[in-house]
Design an enzyme around this catalytic site. Structure first.
Site, mmCIF file in Angstrom:
data_model
loop_
_atom_site.group_PDB
_atom_site.id
_atom_site.type_symbol
_atom_site.label_atom_id
_atom_site.label_comp_id
_atom_site.label_asym_id
_atom_site.label_seq_id
_atom_site.Cartn_x
_atom_site.Cartn_y
_atom_site.Cartn_z
ATOM 1 C CB ALA A 64 -0.913 0.004 1.221
ATOM 2 N N GLY A 107 0.025 -5.330 0.324
ATOM 3 C CA GLY A 107 -1.036 -5.351 -0.673
ATOM 4 C C GLY A 107 -0.598 -5.975 -1.975
ATOM 5 C CD GLU A 110 -3.278 -8.086 1.813
ATOM 6 O OE1 GLU A 110 -3.715 -8.376 2.933
ATOM 7 O OE2 GLU A 110 -3.177 -6.914 1.397
ATOM 8 C CD GLU A 130 0.244 -6.107 5.166
ATOM 9 O OE1 GLU A 130 -0.404 -6.228 4.122
ATOM 10 O OE2 GLU A 130 0.959 -7.024 5.640
#
Length: 256
Positions: A64, A107, A110, A130
């Site tokens: 992210a 992210g 993911e 994270e």
């Protein structure tokens, strides 16, 4: 600058390239939104039979964009509709191949987990770091990673933030195959080309049943499989495929 580039390198194949090289392809709201738009359109496009998703030769996606969300509050995060963007990608009916070079973190990891097949370069790395910045995986990492590699390996990654190499990821069953870094995209496109020669309806039904069956009982999953199998006997592709086999010729599938 376009944050996602769409190419059509081969017939029936769409190639999506993440394009924020200055930020190591960090996933900001604009990139997520554009990616979801592409997946929605390609999922509805009957000429597309397989989608390849990649970054660039040095990075898939570094996670992210923390500069965008560092000062966000819960309402602001909710209004960003991040979950909606992930749902669109997860709901794509076409097969998705992730071609991963370099880091696929947070992210980015993911995002790769949304693919049906992951092809990684030898120097690719995967991780959910994270926790190192005070939060946790929020794009499916706590769910898809556990389903992919099991609770204990997933918890080690999620709780320590440690990265794993492509070789380690392959041994875990996290990814499909490892190739030389400069062969990743070509390998993914060749695999996509092979999938594109298969009957599209059978391919889509296979993906749908595999994903839907993952969270139900074995009996229910087998019922879904049987119903999909029987349904395909209404298709022209089934008649063509079996006739071609009997006649010892190459089938031509239309997706009908």
């Amino acid at each position: 600058m376009q944050t996602v580039l769409l190419e059509r390198p081969l017939e029936h194949i769409a190639l999506l390239r993440l394009n924020r090289p200055e930020a190591k392809n960090a996933l900001n709201t604009g990139l997520r939104s554009r990616l979801a738009e592409h997946f929605q359109q390609l999922g509805d496009d009957p000429t597309v039979r397989c989608i390849v998703l990649t970054g660039n030769s040095s990075v898939f996606a570094a996670g992210a964009d923390l500069k965008e969300i560092a000062d966000a509050d819960p309402i602001n995060m909710m209004q960003r509709r991040i979950l909606y963007f992930w749902k669109v990608i997860a709901g794509c009916p076409k097969p998705v191949i992730a071609a991963v070079n370099g880091p696929a973190l947070g992210g980015g990891c993911e995002l790769a987990l949304h693919a049906d097949i992951i092809i990684a370069g030898e120097n690719a790395r995967f991780g959910q770091p994270e926790v190192c910045v005070g939060v946790m995986a929020g794009g499916g990492g706590t769910q898809r990673l556990v389903r992919a590699i099991g609770k204990y390996r997933a918890m080690k990654m999620l709780l320590t933030g440690e990265l794993v190499s492509a070789k380690e990821a392959l041994e875990m069953g996290f990814i499909s195959m490892v190739v030389a870094d400069d062969e990743v995209l070509d390998t993914a496109l060749k695999m996509a080309a092979r999938i594109a020669t298969m009957p599209p309806l059978a391919i889509m039904q296979t993906k749908e049943v595999v994903l839907a069956g993952a969270d139900v009982s074995l009996d229910t999953g087998l019922m879904l499989e049987r119903k999909a199998f029987e349904l395909l006997f209404a298709s022209r592709d089934q008649k063509e495929g079996m006739a071609a086999f009997i006649e010892k010729r190459k089938p031509v599938f239309e997706g009908r």
